[in-house]
Design a protein around this motif. Structure first.
Motif, mmCIF file in Angstrom:
data_model
loop_
_atom_site.group_PDB
_atom_site.id
_atom_site.type_symbol
_atom_site.label_atom_id
_atom_site.label_comp_id
_atom_site.label_asym_id
_atom_site.label_seq_id
_atom_site.Cartn_x
_atom_site.Cartn_y
_atom_site.Cartn_z
ATOM 1 N N THR A 20 0.832 -1.214 0.000
ATOM 2 C CA THR A 20 0.000 0.000 0.000
ATOM 3 C C THR A 20 0.857 1.252 0.000
ATOM 4 N N THR A 21 1.808 1.311 0.936
ATOM 5 C CA THR A 21 2.653 2.505 1.013
ATOM 6 C C THR A 21 3.569 2.601 -0.199
ATOM 7 N N ASN A 22 3.997 1.455 -0.733
ATOM 8 C CA ASN A 22 4.850 1.524 -1.921
ATOM 9 C C ASN A 22 4.063 2.052 -3.114
ATOM 10 N N TYR A 23 2.784 1.674 -3.172
ATOM 11 C CA TYR A 23 1.934 2.205 -4.246
ATOM 12 C C TYR A 23 1.794 3.719 -4.099
ATOM 13 N N TYR A 77 -6.308 -0.939 -2.646
ATOM 14 C CA TYR A 77 -4.973 -1.235 -2.099
ATOM 15 C C TYR A 77 -4.892 -0.821 -0.629
ATOM 16 N N ALA A 78 -5.585 0.288 -0.294
ATOM 17 C CA ALA A 78 -5.556 0.754 1.092
ATOM 18 C C ALA A 78 -6.909 0.486 1.733
ATOM 19 N N PHE A 119 18.637 14.761 -5.623
ATOM 20 C CA PHE A 119 19.781 13.983 -5.118
ATOM 21 C C PHE A 119 19.847 12.611 -5.799
ATOM 22 N N ASN A 120 19.144 12.491 -6.936
ATOM 23 C CA ASN A 120 19.157 11.254 -7.728
ATOM 24 C C ASN A 120 18.674 10.052 -6.910
ATOM 25 N N SER A 121 17.646 10.289 -6.084
ATOM 26 C CA SER A 121 17.130 9.251 -5.188
ATOM 27 C C SER A 121 15.604 9.187 -5.251
ATOM 28 N N VAL A 122 15.069 8.119 -4.708
ATOM 29 C CA VAL A 122 13.619 8.015 -4.532
ATOM 30 C C VAL A 122 13.351 7.760 -3.052
ATOM 31 N N ILE A 123 12.119 8.049 -2.611
ATOM 32 C CA ILE A 123 11.759 7.793 -1.213
ATOM 33 C C ILE A 123 10.931 6.514 -1.139
ATOM 34 N N LYS A 124 11.334 5.592 -0.288
ATOM 35 C CA LYS A 124 10.628 4.318 -0.106
ATOM 36 C C LYS A 124 10.433 4.083 1.390
ATOM 37 N N LEU A 125 9.337 3.441 1.745
ATOM 38 C CA LEU A 125 9.177 2.999 3.132
ATOM 39 C C LEU A 125 9.812 1.615 3.243
ATOM 40 N N VAL A 126 10.820 1.511 4.083
ATOM 41 C CA VAL A 126 11.522 0.222 4.197
ATOM 42 C C VAL A 126 11.593 -0.253 5.644
ATOM 43 N N ASN A 157 8.415 -0.881 -7.747
ATOM 44 C CA ASN A 157 7.342 0.104 -7.779
ATOM 45 C C ASN A 157 5.965 -0.499 -7.566
ATOM 46 N N ASP A 158 4.970 0.378 -7.545
ATOM 47 C CA ASP A 158 3.567 0.004 -7.368
ATOM 48 C C ASP A 158 3.393 -0.833 -6.102
ATOM 49 N N SER A 159 2.606 -1.899 -6.199
ATOM 50 C CA SER A 159 2.349 -2.644 -4.960
ATOM 51 C C SER A 159 3.332 -3.814 -4.801
#
Lengths: 430, 430
Positions: A165-168, A192-193, A246-253, A282-284
């Protein structure tokens, strides 16, 4: 292969919701293959539901029962598949089942994260199989991999995107520039949520999963309450914009690390560089990245939820357990926690930080701020100042790795400075 | 856990090269953990080498022997770990070992790809474990995943980057604009490529691995000779440049697909879109992408070679086998090929094509070429014409999916046209 076609292993399904009906369908689809794969036919002989009179598409009504007693008393049933969710009555049922000599397959992460200890000990005591692949990252076979394939590894780090869900939501914010609220609404509309997204967006679901993985990987019990958790509610489109800079993405890990001082275990949003294998998950989708001292980096990727992927993981476990029954395995050694490693306080761990703040736009301010960091032993790796208006400048700082305690000190001092208007974001950096 | 510390499982190592010494080191490192993980101590009791008088760093010389007879006659040794490579004498040793009731772990892909049938049948007959995780994709646990975690899956496609040398070469060509020869030289200098790189660059190594994976995934025997193979010798910097124009990268992949008409199995370079999870698998890393009808897409990523990653896979198998011995498992059901599916001829399979050709630069030529495709039922998806000089234009065409036979027909006609100067590249597209 002589008499295999005639052997039958009977299982009961607890729950006929999305996952339960998925398991029933999949078992039916693979009927002809089971004798070759498990050495026996597998039959879902009974399905426990609340209302046995309610019709369920694709499931013969004579399999349905609302009586647990009927299932537990049936000696022909050797496997209990629990897909009802929640703590009770699932926990009592599974304990009772194992005491009655039945094998267990479950997809229930809440139950494992909270009561894994008691359940696994019971399994060990009664010599039962207790399988829960579907409880973490859906059909990504991370439990099996950690328990068996990597059994000779000294695993030092696990980092996983384990909440679809959070990744989506974060993927939509990144790819379409949506706000958090817009992306959450879309995720809810798509199913999804959940109506109450707390468990997902506040990182609780990921926290349960990283606790389970850390316990297995480090052979030391890690419970949900050991996990330091931050969710994604405060992530803004602006943070995502700066992450790109900063050539990055934000993910919940979920992250779990082990060193000679103990275990660090946490769930939080982080900036990951674009080249990192997790950045393109990406996505779910879910993915778990594992570092071992011999294997180096490995990664496992797949669907973390959904009817058929989850059913696939449950049915995979079911096959394994059926095989064990046919092959008369004993001493299944379900629990592998033989160490008692200390859990570190988050303040004693080391991180890099992304800090977005609004400061007074006048000479000397930057020197002032950087000197606060210097005094607290925080060194600055990168700094961006892009926008300025009405006497306020927005400053984005990325620090080098620093003890969380020292960074907190610096932050407390900064917050009290009159030149600091507000601190709008604080996100860790890989 | 009472007497576990006193139980010892003894193994002999055949070979003390890179992998062999890695296994010996790893077993030593994990000595204290094995009782908890496998229920017993694991001891490498003997190591077979050609010259037992030669000193080997880190290995006590009294473990070395040049006598296979000494090992096979030693009843205290219950596991044979084969890391010598090659077909003979490895094959004879392993057959003999199983007949003597010893369990087997091997990292020998040539042996499995060519004689897997006979070896697995022998294991089945004598009730032995026969494990070979390290034979495919190093420490990526794809064998275990396909055999156990995905046992209930109807797998329809496997696509893997399973040769580190060629992936390194293609990564360097992509990221640094090197020519094939420059990248091969660098790979050789770094020890990634052997002096004779044929097995790697011509796709033979990947062919062996995809044959093994296809056999397991589809439960039907696929041998090396069933695999259609093309290597990467003809890939040029220009092809990589054009792939980028189509937002793709070129990777050497093993592909196996199953449908109601049989199995398609091949190794070839293909253009993969940047967003595909395999596109970011770089350097000498391996990854295997698996599609199942319930699991959907999953992917497994890690180091496909190297001393410690390979040793990790071997030692993981060793743990599993030691456990099986302690737990007295029987009927290990090593071979899972219970179907006999036909193998498709490459001409009967469907692909998309990337075609780079030099044609006369004058009016009507494009119409002429596209009409040849039209007549052969090949439809064009994309076309680029970038450079033109001395009356010659370079044309790059990407087709829609078409039967390989029809495409060959079109190609034969094109080759005979006077307006077609040369056809410089022909690469499949995912």
């Amino acid at each position: 292969m002589e008499s295999v076609q005639n052997k039958i292993v009977k299982a009961a399904l607890l729950g006929a919701g999305t996952v339960g009906s998925g398991v029933y369908e999949l078992v039916k689809e693979r009927q002809e293959d089971f004798p070759h794969i498990c050495g026996a036919q597998i039959e879902i002989a009974k399905i426990l539901v609340r209302d046995a009179s309610k019709e369920r598409a694709g499931i013969p009504s004579d399999l349905l029962t609302d009586s647990w007693e009927e299932i537990i008393a049936d000696d022909s049933i050797s496997i209990i598949i629990e897909v009802m969710g929640g703590i009770e009555p699932a926990k009592s049922y599974l304990l009772e089942a194992m005491k009655a000599g039945k094998q267990v397959v479950t997809a229930n992460k809440d139950l494992i994260a909270e009561h894994g200890h008691e359940l696994l000990d019971t399994a060990e005591k009664y010599g039962c199989d207790f399988k829960f692949e579907a409880a973490v990252a859906g059909c990504v076979p991370i439990i099996q991999v950690l328990k068996q394939s990597m059994s000779s590894e000294n695993i030092t780090e696990i980092m996983g995107i384990v909440n679809g869900t959070t990744n989506y939501i974060l993927t939509r914010m990144t790819q379409s520039g949506m706000s958090y609220d817009e992306a959450l609404k879309e995720a809810t509309d798509l199913g999804y949520a959940e109506a109450d997204p707390t468990a997902d967006v506040d990182g609780l679901d990921a926290g349960r999963k990283i606790a389970i993985m850390a316990s297995i990987a480090f052979h030391s019990r890690v419970t949900f309450s050991d996990v330091y958790i931050e969710g994604i509610r405060n992530i803004t489109a602006k943070d995502i914009f700066y992450a790109k800079e900063f050539n990055s993405v934000i993910k919940l890990v979920g992250i779990a690390r082990k060193d000679e001082n103990g275990i660090e275990v946490k769930v939080l949003p982080i900036l990951i560089p674009q080249e990192h294998p997790l950045a393109t998950v990406n996505d779910s989708f879910n993915a778990v990245f594992v570092h071992g001292t011999a294997s180096d980096d490995t990664m496992y990727y797949g669907r973390g939820a959904g009817k058929r992927p989850t059913a696939s993981a449950v049915t995979g476990d079911l096959c394994t357990v059926a095989r064990h029954i046919i092959e008369k395995h004993s001493n299944l050694h379900v629990c592998s926690c033989y160490k008692e490693l200390p859990i570190k306080n988050i303040q004693d761990t080391y991180s890099r930080f992304f800090l977005r703040m609004q400061v007074a736009d006048r000479p000397g301010v930057l020197a002032n701020i950087t000197s606060v960091f210097g005094t607290s032993q925080v060194s600055i790796a990168q700094i961006i100042q892009k926008s300025r208006q009405n006497g306020i400048a927005e400053l984005v700082i990325i620090t080098d790795k620093v003890k969380e305690l020292y960074f907190s000190d610096a932050l407390n001092i900064l917050k009290r400075l009159s030149i600091v208007n507000s601190i709008s974001s604080l996100i860790r950096v890989y």
